[in-house]
Design a protein around this motif. Structure first.
Motif, PDB file in Angstrom:
ATOM      1  N   GLY A 197     -37.180 -61.429 -13.988  1.00  0.00           N
ATOM      2  CA  GLY A 197     -37.484 -61.088 -12.609  1.00  0.00           C
ATOM      3  C   GLY A 197     -36.305 -60.822 -11.706  1.00  0.00           C
ATOM      4  N   LYS A 198     -35.129 -60.595 -12.284  1.00  0.00           N
ATOM      5  CA  LYS A 198     -33.945 -60.381 -11.461  1.00  0.00           C
ATOM      6  C   LYS A 198     -33.631 -58.891 -11.304  1.00  0.00           C
ATOM      7  CE  LYS A 198     -33.598 -64.796 -11.207  1.00  0.00           C
ATOM      8  NZ  LYS A 198     -34.175 -65.462 -10.010  1.00  0.00           N
ATOM      9  N   LYS A 199     -32.735 -58.596 -10.378  1.00  0.00           N
ATOM     10  CA  LYS A 199     -32.224 -57.246 -10.178  1.00  0.00           C
ATOM     11  C   LYS A 199     -30.717 -57.283 -10.422  1.00  0.00           C
ATOM     12  CE  LYS A 199     -35.799 -55.730  -6.948  1.00  0.00           C
ATOM     13  NZ  LYS A 199     -36.106 -55.193  -5.597  1.00  0.00           N
ATOM     14  N   PRO A 200     -30.324 -57.184 -11.695  1.00  0.00           N
ATOM     15  CA  PRO A 200     -28.911 -57.340 -12.034  1.00  0.00           C
ATOM     16  C   PRO A 200     -28.112 -56.062 -11.827  1.00  0.00           C
ATOM     17  CG  PRO A 200     -30.178 -56.947 -14.016  1.00  0.00           C
ATOM     18  CD  PRO A 200     -31.177 -57.000 -12.881  1.00  0.00           C
ATOM     19  N   ILE A 201     -26.797 -56.229 -11.782  1.00  0.00           N
ATOM     20  CA  ILE A 201     -25.891 -55.097 -11.897  1.00  0.00           C
ATOM     21  C   ILE A 201     -25.069 -55.301 -13.165  1.00  0.00           C
ATOM     22  CG2 ILE A 201     -25.771 -54.743  -9.408  1.00  0.00           C
ATOM     23  CD1 ILE A 201     -22.901 -55.938  -9.532  1.00  0.00           C
ATOM     24  N   TRP A 202     -24.623 -54.200 -13.741  1.00  0.00           N
ATOM     25  CA  TRP A 202     -23.781 -54.245 -14.941  1.00  0.00           C
ATOM     26  C   TRP A 202     -22.388 -53.816 -14.506  1.00  0.00           C
ATOM     27  CZ3 TRP A 202     -25.496 -51.737 -20.214  1.00  0.00           C
ATOM     28  CH2 TRP A 202     -24.473 -51.884 -21.158  1.00  0.00           C
ATOM     29  N   GLN A 203     -21.506 -54.792 -14.329  1.00  0.00           N
ATOM     30  CA  GLN A 203     -20.140 -54.507 -13.915  1.00  0.00           C
ATOM     31  C   GLN A 203     -19.311 -54.219 -15.158  1.00  0.00           C
ATOM     32  OE1 GLN A 203     -18.499 -57.137 -10.855  1.00  0.00           O
ATOM     33  NE2 GLN A 203     -16.478 -56.929 -11.801  1.00  0.00           N
ATOM     34  N   LYS A 204     -18.740 -53.025 -15.215  1.00  0.00           N
ATOM     35  CA  LYS A 204     -18.100 -52.534 -16.438  1.00  0.00           C
ATOM     36  C   LYS A 204     -16.677 -53.045 -16.632  1.00  0.00           C
ATOM     37  CE  LYS A 204     -21.582 -49.649 -17.302  1.00  0.00           C
ATOM     38  NZ  LYS A 204     -22.326 -49.440 -18.537  1.00  0.00           N
ATOM     39  N   LYS A 205     -16.085 -53.558 -15.577  1.00  0.00           N
ATOM     40  CA  LYS A 205     -14.707 -54.064 -15.655  1.00  0.00           C
ATOM     41  C   LYS A 205     -14.620 -55.378 -14.889  1.00  0.00           C
ATOM     42  CE  LYS A 205     -11.388 -51.137 -14.818  1.00  0.00           C
ATOM     43  NZ  LYS A 205     -10.609 -50.075 -14.126  1.00  0.00           N
ATOM     44  N   PHE A 237     -30.442 -61.304  -7.316  1.00  0.00           N
ATOM     45  CA  PHE A 237     -29.185 -60.678  -7.725  1.00  0.00           C
ATOM     46  C   PHE A 237     -28.476 -61.471  -8.823  1.00  0.00           C
ATOM     47  CE2 PHE A 237     -24.597 -59.663  -6.472  1.00  0.00           C
ATOM     48  CZ  PHE A 237     -24.580 -58.491  -7.205  1.00  0.00           C
ATOM     49  N   VAL A 238     -28.104 -60.777  -9.901  1.00  0.00           N
ATOM     50  CA  VAL A 238     -27.299 -61.357 -10.977  1.00  0.00           C
ATOM     51  C   VAL A 238     -26.220 -60.351 -11.359  1.00  0.00           C
ATOM     52  CG1 VAL A 238     -27.263 -62.364 -13.294  1.00  0.00           C
ATOM     53  CG2 VAL A 238     -29.312 -62.585 -11.891  1.00  0.00           C
ATOM     54  N   GLU A 239     -25.014 -60.837 -11.597  1.00  0.00           N
ATOM     55  CA  GLU A 239     -23.921 -59.978 -12.036  1.00  0.00           C
ATOM     56  C   GLU A 239     -23.660 -60.185 -13.527  1.00  0.00           C
ATOM     57  OE1 GLU A 239     -21.055 -59.945  -8.127  1.00  0.00           O
ATOM     58  OE2 GLU A 239     -21.506 -61.853  -9.092  1.00  0.00           O
ATOM     59  N   VAL A 240     -23.865 -59.145 -14.306  1.00  0.00           N
ATOM     60  CA  VAL A 240     -23.461 -59.155 -15.706  1.00  0.00           C
ATOM     61  C   VAL A 240     -22.109 -58.451 -15.756  1.00  0.00           C
ATOM     62  CG1 VAL A 240     -23.962 -58.311 -18.025  1.00  0.00           C
ATOM     63  CG2 VAL A 240     -25.820 -59.154 -16.574  1.00  0.00           C
ATOM     64  N   ASN A 283     -19.880 -62.589 -18.666  1.00  0.00           N
ATOM     65  CA  ASN A 283     -20.313 -63.308 -17.464  1.00  0.00           C
ATOM     66  C   ASN A 283     -21.767 -62.956 -17.185  1.00  0.00           C
ATOM     67  OD1 ASN A 283     -17.164 -62.874 -16.745  1.00  0.00           O
ATOM     68  ND2 ASN A 283     -17.939 -64.688 -15.672  1.00  0.00           N
ATOM     69  N   MET A 284     -22.535 -63.970 -16.819  1.00  0.00           N
ATOM     70  CA  MET A 284     -23.892 -63.768 -16.337  1.00  0.00           C
ATOM     71  C   MET A 284     -24.011 -64.660 -15.103  1.00  0.00           C
ATOM     72  SD  MET A 284     -27.579 -64.143 -18.335  1.00  0.00           S
ATOM     73  CE  MET A 284     -26.880 -63.713 -19.921  1.00  0.00           C
ATOM     74  N   HIS A 285     -23.657 -64.102 -13.953  1.00  0.00           N
ATOM     75  CA  HIS A 285     -23.533 -64.894 -12.730  1.00  0.00           C
ATOM     76  C   HIS A 285     -24.789 -64.785 -11.874  1.00  0.00           C
ATOM     77  CE1 HIS A 285     -21.722 -65.396  -8.474  1.00  0.00           C
ATOM     78  NE2 HIS A 285     -22.092 -66.574  -8.945  1.00  0.00           N
ATOM     79  N   PHE A 286     -25.610 -65.833 -11.923  1.00  0.00           N
ATOM     80  CA  PHE A 286     -26.796 -65.926 -11.076  1.00  0.00           C
ATOM     81  C   PHE A 286     -26.380 -66.416  -9.693  1.00  0.00           C
ATOM     82  CE2 PHE A 286     -28.388 -66.054 -15.324  1.00  0.00           C
ATOM     83  CZ  PHE A 286     -29.686 -65.569 -15.284  1.00  0.00           C
TER      84      PHE A 286
END
Length: 284
Positions: A176-184, A151-154, A139-142
């Motif tokens: 230019g985003k500030k993503p988080i890396w969601q592990k689960k 904010f983007v969720e990987v 998932n790469m949720h912009f």
């Protein structure tokens, strides 16, 4: 594993913004849409947006020339995917449609090309059986609007390799985003999982007559300093998208979510948010 050139499937509001944002930051970006009229609209929109950026001194003429050289639209999916490192799915929030697309993409691109879904609530493991080498699926949720929101969720599913998640994360940083890396995986991901608690209570208050949606927004904006209350924010993100999720929940559980009828009526009347000038509030 790095992402330099992308193809975004779906020329809607989110898809076009993800692609143009990538081009502005120096990445090759192709928007694919089957509908020629949509592609024409995307090209026109990009031209107008970039011209406006020059007028507002947000981009130089040289930057715009470079961006235009990196950005294009296509009505042929095979051509759109040629030479890309990542394909980002940005179509309707209907699982069957996404499954068919990922099966199609799996036959078109090399097995090492990263495949990402921008779905706001469907985890990528739902589509792992649709692709060869599911380790490159994530998932790469912009967040909307993708040209503005940082904010983007990987989201790394059980099938997703660390290399894929890292490449997706690094790409988001590079644009230019500030993503988080969601592990689960979790339905709704981190952002919507947290926001769902607020939205659930907001809808409960309105559905059961405690107060109006305007009152809810005022409470959050004036009482807790939210930039936008939940319903004003929903106008921004798209009432139709929210209704799609409510409908999926209703079909899955058999329990009608609070404000379901109100959302359904808004969608039927075409009041789907700021993109059309009308939602919970009027903007024209």
């Amino acid at each position: 594993m790095t992402i330099d050139k992308i193809c975004v499937v779906g020329g809607g509001r989110m898809g076009r913004q993800i692609a143009l944002n990538a081009a502005i930051y120096g990445h090759g970006a192709v928007v694919y849409d089957l509908n020629p009229a949509v592609c024409e609209d995307v090209a026109k929109w990009a031209e107008e947006y970039l011209t406006e950026r020059i007028i507002k001194n947000k981009l130089t003429e040289e930057q715009v020339v470079k961006t235009k050289s990196l950005f294009r639209v296509e009505t042929d999916l095979t051509k759109a995917c040629q030479g890309v490192d990542c394909v980002i799915e940005c179509i309707v929030e209907i699982e069957s449609a996404k499954r068919e697309l990922f099966k199609q993409l799996s036959d078109i691109v090399d097995e090492n090309v990263i495949l990402a879904t921008n779905s706001s609530f469907m985890v990528s493991s739902k589509f792992a059986d649709c692709v060869k080498n599911p380790s490159r699926l994530c998932n790469m949720h912009f967040y909307n609007p993708a040209l503005v929101m940082k904010f983007v969720e990987v989201v790394q599913g059980p099938h997703t390799s660390d290399e894929t998640a890292q490449a997706a994360y690094d790409f988001c940083v590079s644009v230019g985003k500030k993503p988080i890396w969601q592990k689960k995986e979790i339905d709704g991901f981190a952002g919507n999982y947290l926001f769902a608690g607020l939205m659930e209570r907001a809808k409960y208050l309105v559905e059961h007559g405690y107060c109006t949606y305007q009152d809810v927004d005022t409470a959050m904006e004036e009482g807790f300093h939210y930039p936008m209350g939940p319903f004003r924010l929903n106008d921004f993100t798209g009432i139709n998208l929210s209704f799609d999720m409510m409908k999926a929940q209703y079909e899955k559980t058999g329990v009608k979510p609070d404000m379901y009828d109100i959302y359904e009526d808004l969608v039927k009347r075409g009041r789907i948010g700021r993109q059309v000038g009308h939602g919970f509030y009027d903007y024209v």
